[in-house]
Design a protein around this motif. Structure first.
Motif, mmCIF file in Angstrom:
data_model
loop_
_atom_site.group_PDB
_atom_site.id
_atom_site.type_symbol
_atom_site.label_atom_id
_atom_site.label_comp_id
_atom_site.label_asym_id
_atom_site.label_seq_id
_atom_site.Cartn_x
_atom_site.Cartn_y
_atom_site.Cartn_z
ATOM 1 N N LEU A 79 5.927 18.581 2.184
ATOM 2 C CA LEU A 79 5.274 19.875 2.389
ATOM 3 C C LEU A 79 3.944 19.726 3.124
ATOM 4 C CD1 LEU A 79 6.021 21.681 -0.995
ATOM 5 C CD2 LEU A 79 7.041 22.123 1.235
ATOM 6 N N VAL A 80 3.197 18.684 2.806
ATOM 7 C CA VAL A 80 1.934 18.435 3.504
ATOM 8 C C VAL A 80 2.196 18.116 4.971
ATOM 9 C CG1 VAL A 80 0.002 16.807 3.666
ATOM 10 C CG2 VAL A 80 0.650 17.764 1.457
ATOM 11 N N ARG A 81 3.212 17.295 5.230
ATOM 12 C CA ARG A 81 3.549 16.982 6.625
ATOM 13 C C ARG A 81 3.972 18.234 7.387
ATOM 14 N NH1 ARG A 81 6.338 12.586 3.960
ATOM 15 N NH2 ARG A 81 5.088 10.709 4.163
ATOM 16 N N LEU A 82 4.795 19.059 6.756
ATOM 17 C CA LEU A 82 5.251 20.291 7.403
ATOM 18 C C LEU A 82 4.076 21.214 7.698
ATOM 19 C CD1 LEU A 82 7.604 22.084 8.344
ATOM 20 C CD2 LEU A 82 7.724 22.977 6.010
ATOM 21 N N ALA A 83 3.162 21.351 6.751
ATOM 22 C CA ALA A 83 1.988 22.194 6.965
ATOM 23 C C ALA A 83 1.129 21.635 8.096
ATOM 24 C CB ALA A 83 1.171 22.299 5.674
ATOM 25 N N SER A 84 0.991 20.315 8.163
ATOM 26 C CA SER A 84 0.207 19.695 9.236
ATOM 27 C C SER A 84 0.833 19.958 10.597
ATOM 28 C CB SER A 84 0.096 18.184 9.020
ATOM 29 O OG SER A 84 -0.548 17.910 7.810
ATOM 30 N N LEU A 86 2.783 22.462 11.407
ATOM 31 C CA LEU A 86 2.616 23.883 11.721
ATOM 32 C C LEU A 86 1.190 24.187 12.177
ATOM 33 C CD1 LEU A 86 4.714 25.547 8.883
ATOM 34 C CD2 LEU A 86 5.298 25.343 11.307
ATOM 35 N N ILE A 87 0.213 23.578 11.536
ATOM 36 C CA ILE A 87 -1.185 23.787 11.941
ATOM 37 C C ILE A 87 -1.413 23.232 13.348
ATOM 38 C CG2 ILE A 87 -3.563 23.044 11.493
ATOM 39 C CD1 ILE A 87 -2.890 23.294 8.489
#
Length: 102
Positions: A79-84, A86-87
């Motif tokens: 989830l952290v990788r996905l959020a990164s 996307l950002i």
């Protein structure tokens, strides 16, 4: 049922001794032990294999907890990788990265 006989003897002794403290204490101890033995037998842990079974169950439970903890850590990591990603994609669009490529 040797424990039941001991408890019966203690109860008979308590009637004759009018319930002195030592006899009552022994009755409580024997009754507690007898109840615990019955409970273990009902759970299937009253035989000689019970300590090994309990040890195996503890190992299995520990492994389950470790697997669950690892799964949660992996999920949070993804989830952290996905959020990164996307950002970074949002920043690239906002800063006009697509214009640099053309």
């Amino acid at each position: 049922m040797n424990e039941g006989k001991v408890l019966a003897q203690l109860l008979a002794q308590a009637e004759g001794a009018r319930g002195d403290l030592a006899t009552l204490s022994a009755i409580v101890e024997e009754a507690g032990e007898l109840g615990a033995m019955r409970a273990l037998a009902r759970l299937g842990l009253g035989d000689d294999n019970a300590p090994g079974d309990v040890a195996e169950l503890r190992e299995l439970l520990s492994a389950w907890r470790d697997a669950k903890r690892s799964a949660w850590k992996a999920l949070v990591g993804w989830l952290v990788r996905l959020a990164s990603v996307l950002i970074l994609a949002g920043l690239a669009v906002k800063l006009g990265f697509w214009d640099w490529i053309k």
